[in-house]
Each structure stands twice: as structure tokens, then as C-alpha cells.
Design an enzyme around this catalytic site. Structure first.
Site, PDB file in Angstrom:
ATOM      1  N   THR A  86      -2.534  -1.012   9.414  1.00 50.14           N
ATOM      2  CA  THR A  86      -1.204  -0.469   9.695  1.00 50.14           C
ATOM      3  C   THR A  86      -1.131  -0.071  11.164  1.00 50.14           C
ATOM      4  OG1 THR A  86      -0.825   0.279   7.435  1.00 50.14           O
ATOM      5  CG2 THR A  86       0.414   1.391   9.166  1.00 50.14           C
ATOM      6  N   ASP A 121       7.789  -6.408   3.820  1.00 48.51           N
ATOM      7  CA  ASP A 121       8.089  -5.333   2.874  1.00 48.51           C
ATOM      8  C   ASP A 121       9.312  -4.564   3.362  1.00 48.51           C
ATOM      9  OD1 ASP A 121       7.359  -3.353   4.729  1.00 48.51           O
ATOM     10  OD2 ASP A 121       5.506  -2.828   3.721  1.00 48.51           O
ATOM     11  N   GLY A 122       9.852  -3.725   2.475  1.00 48.68           N
ATOM     12  CA  GLY A 122      10.989  -2.890   2.844  1.00 48.68           C
ATOM     13  C   GLY A 122      12.288  -3.309   2.198  1.00 48.68           C
ATOM     14  N   GLN A 156      -5.707  -1.528   2.815  1.00 47.98           N
ATOM     15  CA  GLN A 156      -4.953  -1.086   3.989  1.00 47.98           C
ATOM     16  C   GLN A 156      -5.699   0.057   4.654  1.00 47.98           C
ATOM     17  OE1 GLN A 156      -3.154   2.148   3.785  1.00 47.98           O
ATOM     18  NE2 GLN A 156      -2.667   2.055   5.964  1.00 47.98           N
ATOM     19  N   HIS A 204       7.543   0.512   7.658  1.00 46.96           N
ATOM     20  CA  HIS A 204       6.920   1.605   6.912  1.00 46.96           C
ATOM     21  C   HIS A 204       7.897   2.224   5.909  1.00 46.96           C
ATOM     22  CE1 HIS A 204       2.922   3.639   7.303  1.00 46.96           C
ATOM     23  NE2 HIS A 204       3.495   4.508   6.501  1.00 46.96           N
ATOM     24  N   PRO A 250       0.821  -1.212   0.000  1.00 49.63           N
ATOM     25  CA  PRO A 250       0.000   0.000   0.000  1.00 49.63           C
ATOM     26  C   PRO A 250       0.854   1.261   0.000  1.00 49.63           C
ATOM     27  CG  PRO A 250       0.045  -0.978   2.197  1.00 49.63           C
ATOM     28  CD  PRO A 250       0.758  -1.935   1.292  1.00 49.63           C
ATOM     29  N   THR A 251       0.638   2.107  -0.987  1.00 54.68           N
ATOM     30  CA  THR A 251       1.265   3.433  -1.046  1.00 54.68           C
ATOM     31  C   THR A 251       0.185   4.422  -1.457  1.00 54.68           C
ATOM     32  OG1 THR A 251       1.983   2.964  -3.310  1.00 54.68           O
ATOM     33  CG2 THR A 251       3.607   2.647  -1.564  1.00 54.68           C
ATOM     34  N   ARG A 303       7.947   1.330  -3.210  1.00 57.82           N
ATOM     35  CA  ARG A 303       8.548   2.373  -4.048  1.00 57.82           C
ATOM     36  C   ARG A 303       8.785   1.937  -5.495  1.00 57.82           C
ATOM     37  NH1 ARG A 303      10.920   3.344   1.036  1.00 57.82           N
ATOM     38  NH2 ARG A 303      10.610   5.482   1.826  1.00 57.82           N
TER      39      ARG A 303
END
Length: 363
Positions: free
Chosen positions: A156, A283-284, A128, A252, A78-79, A307
Site C-alpha cells: 500500500t 478497488d473502490g 498487503q 483507499h 485488504p481490510t 466494505r
């Protein structure tokens, strides 16, 4: 676009395409950006232990998440605010996800409405959410998600307050009005100083939300609930005890508490305490198919990409997002073959060596 061969090249195109304010918003992290950078670098310190003379003439990358089949263990994280990156916003991202047969987790802060995203294509989507001080707004959003056919809720849990993102402060980053909340309350903040996103979050997010409130969320939906933002074995155990349906190991994207650990470095401790009772995702910092393999070897069922999706969207719209996913899938497939793993189930802990293991072997 045929000349683009990796995520880093898409990042450079996105930087050229986006206004500085928006690029910094998507790309920046909290304070010194140590965690932001460490998310990527930590993957590079993990080495492979490939097995040879294995029949890898056929590679099967497919898997299931919460029972939903996907072509590879690569999902869309989710972004928010995709229309800042491309005029079609989340609908373009959703179409790319559908074309690549993967799951998109739609952000609570999406530019397009949940209904617009749902009607843009036929695919599995999760939503999300943050919990706002006005719980009625969160409840309305969850009900809309159910009606629009979303298959799970991703809560989140690492944003009681917004992290201090210095680029957004310097740029006086705007918080745009989001269509999903029109008629409910204003999300638009155009600050004379500081970050509008930070100002909005301070006004809207419920910092009192705690583990006991998972029961409230469960009471308003029958959808599976995953918690995103777990970094310790203690919180992983609390999540299991709270009855959630999945965990996302996440910091995050390095945008909240700087000097939090890179997610790949804490994945194993979470997996060990969960003991297979619920799915663990991560994620990350995922920038290569090799990173996907490393995460699976350390116990994740899938990874989420944030990203890189924005880079593809900003550079080339829907086709750019598809290209990013396809590149990562291709890299992952090659890594499986060269590691001697014809299926996802063949990827084991013995296929990687972490930095700690290398250091111990030198003692």
C-alpha cells in the site's frame, strides 16, 4: 439469509449488528467523504452498450491473476481488524474466499495471525503490507508470509500519513493490539481524545518510503509485488519502471485524501500507460456485478471488494461473506449474458459509454 438480495441490504444488517464505533470505522471516509461517495456514484454514470443475438447459452466468468485461476474477476480487498466485525475474524473470511474460489488479500492489520489464516483453509492468498519506520518488522512479516504460503505482496503506497477520518476522531476509535506484532511492538492505543488508529499510524508508518525503496522490498522477497494506491498515469509509469508485478488503482476506499478522483474515473489513463505489461486491478465503490463488468470494460483484470465483505462478515459470518461474493458473481454473470459476452475476453471498451463520452456526444 435467502431474503437478502443485494449488498445494500447486507450493509443495513451490519449497521444493526455492530457497535457504532466499529461500524463508523469500517464505513467512514476522510473529511467530507466526497471521494467515499463518489467511488460508488461514478459507476452509476457509466452506461452499457449491449450487443444482441450473441450465443450466451454458456457464460464463463473465470480468469487468472498472476497465473492463479479464480472463478470470477472478483477478489477480496485488504481490510483490517475483522474480529471487530465477527469473532472468527479473518479465518471466516478466508474460508469464504476458498469456498468461492477467489483470492483474498490479507491485511497487514489483520486480527488473526497470518499463520492462523493460512492454516484455516487451502486457498491462494496475497498479503498487503505497510512499511513501518522499523523496517526489520516489515521484513519479518514478509518472511512469515512466504513461509505461510502467501503468493504475493501487496504494498500500500497511499498512506505516508493517515487520512483525517472524523468519525474515528469523534468516537475515539481504539487501535487494538494485533497478534501479528506481539513481542515486536505495541499496536494498542486507547485514546482519551482523537483517533487511536491515527495515533498508531503516526507512530509506526514510514513517511519517507519512496519509489527507490521498492528495490529494498524486492531485495527481501522473491514474491511478486503489486502496488496499491495508484491514481495517475505518472505514478502508473513509475510503477512499471520500478519493476512491480501489478498495479491496484485505489484511493483507499475514500479514507485518505478526500477529493481524490473516484477510481473508475482514472482507470483508463492507468491502463493506457501500462499497455498490458502488468495486470491492473481496481478497488473502490464496487457494489454490483454491473460495476465489475464496467471495470473490466475499461481495462481492469479484476476488482477488489472491501466494505461489502465486512458487511457480510458482520451480518452472517463466513456464510455472509460467501453470500456477498455469490450475489456479485450472479449479477456479473447476468450482465455478461445481457451484454452479449460469453467470456471475459469478450468484454471490450465498446460495451460501455462513460459520462465524458455522453457529454461529448451532446455537443
Amino acid at each position: 439469509m435467502d431474503q437478502i438480495v443485494n449488498v445494500d441490504e447486507f450493509q443495513e444488517l451490519a449497521k444493526q449488528a455492530l457497535p457504532k464505533m466499529y461500524y463508523d470505522f469500517y464505513n467512514g471516509g476522510a473529511e467530507d467523504q466526497h471521494t467515499l461517495n463518489e467511488n460508488v456514484q461514478a459507476f452509476r454514470r457509466i452506461m452499457f452498450r449491449p450487443r444482441v443475438l450473441v450465443d450466451v447459452s454458456k457464460i464463463d466468468m473465470s480468469t487468472k491473476i498472476l497465473g492463479y485461476p479464480i472463478s470470477a474477476p472478483i477478489m477480496i480487498a485488504p481490510t483490517g481488524n475483522h474480529k471487530l466485525a465477527h469473532p472468527e475474524g479473518e479465518t471466516a473470511t478466508a474460508k469464504a474466499a476458498a469456498a468461492c474460489n477467489t483470492i483474498m488479500i490479507v491485511s497487514y492489520m489483520s486480527s488473526c495471525t497470518f499463520e492462523e489464516i493460512a492454516s484455516s483453509c487451502n486457498a491462494v492468498r496475497f498479503l498487503q503490507i505497510y512499511v513501518y519506520k522499523r523496517r526489520d518488522i516489515t521484513a519479518q512479516v514478509v518472511k512469515r508470509a512466504e513461509k505461510a504460503g502467501f503468493k504475493a505482496i501487496v504494498l500500500t503506497v497511499d498512506v505516508p500519513r493517515l487520512g483525517r477520518r472524523e468519525a474515528d476522531i469523534k468516537n475515539k476509535m481504539i487501535s487494538p493490539q494485533l497478534k501479528n506484532f506481539e513481542g515486536l511492538f505495541s499496536t494498542e492505543v486507547r485514546p482519551s481524545k482523537g483517533s487511536g488508529v491515527q495515533a498508531f499510524a503516526s507512530r509506526a508508518f514510514d513517511a519517507s518510503f519512496s519509489w527507490k525503496d521498492i528495490e529494498w522490498l524486492r531485495s527481501i522477497t522473491e514474491l511478486p509485488i503489486l502496488v496499491k494506491g495508484i491514481l495517475t498515469r505518472e505514478d502508473a509509469l513509475k510503477a512499471v519502471e520500478a519493476g512491480v508485478d501489478g498495479i491496484i488503482v485505489s484511493n483507499h476506499g475514500g479514507r485518505q485524501l478526500d477529493y481524490s478522483p473516484a477510481t473508475i474515473t482514472v482507470l483508463e489513463e492507468v491502463v493506457q500507460v501500462v499497455r498490458g505489461r502488468i495486470p491492473v486491478l481496481l478497488d473502490g465503490g464496487v457494489r454490483r456485478g454491473t460495476d465489475v463488468f464496467k471495470a473490466l470494460a475499461l481495462g481492469a483484470q479484476a476488482v477488489l471488494i472491501g466494505r461489502p465483505i465486512i458487511y457480510g462478515l458482520a451480518a452472517k459470518g463466513e456464510d455472509g461473506v460467501k453470500k456477498v461474493i455469490d450475489m456479485l458473481k450472479n449479477e456479473f454473470e447476468i450482465t455478461m449474458a445481457l451484454s452479449g459476452c460469453p467470456t471475459i475476453d469478450d468484454i471490450t471498451r465498446n460495451h460501455v459509454r462513460t459520462e465524458n463520452e455522453r457529454l461529448h456526444s451532446m455537443l
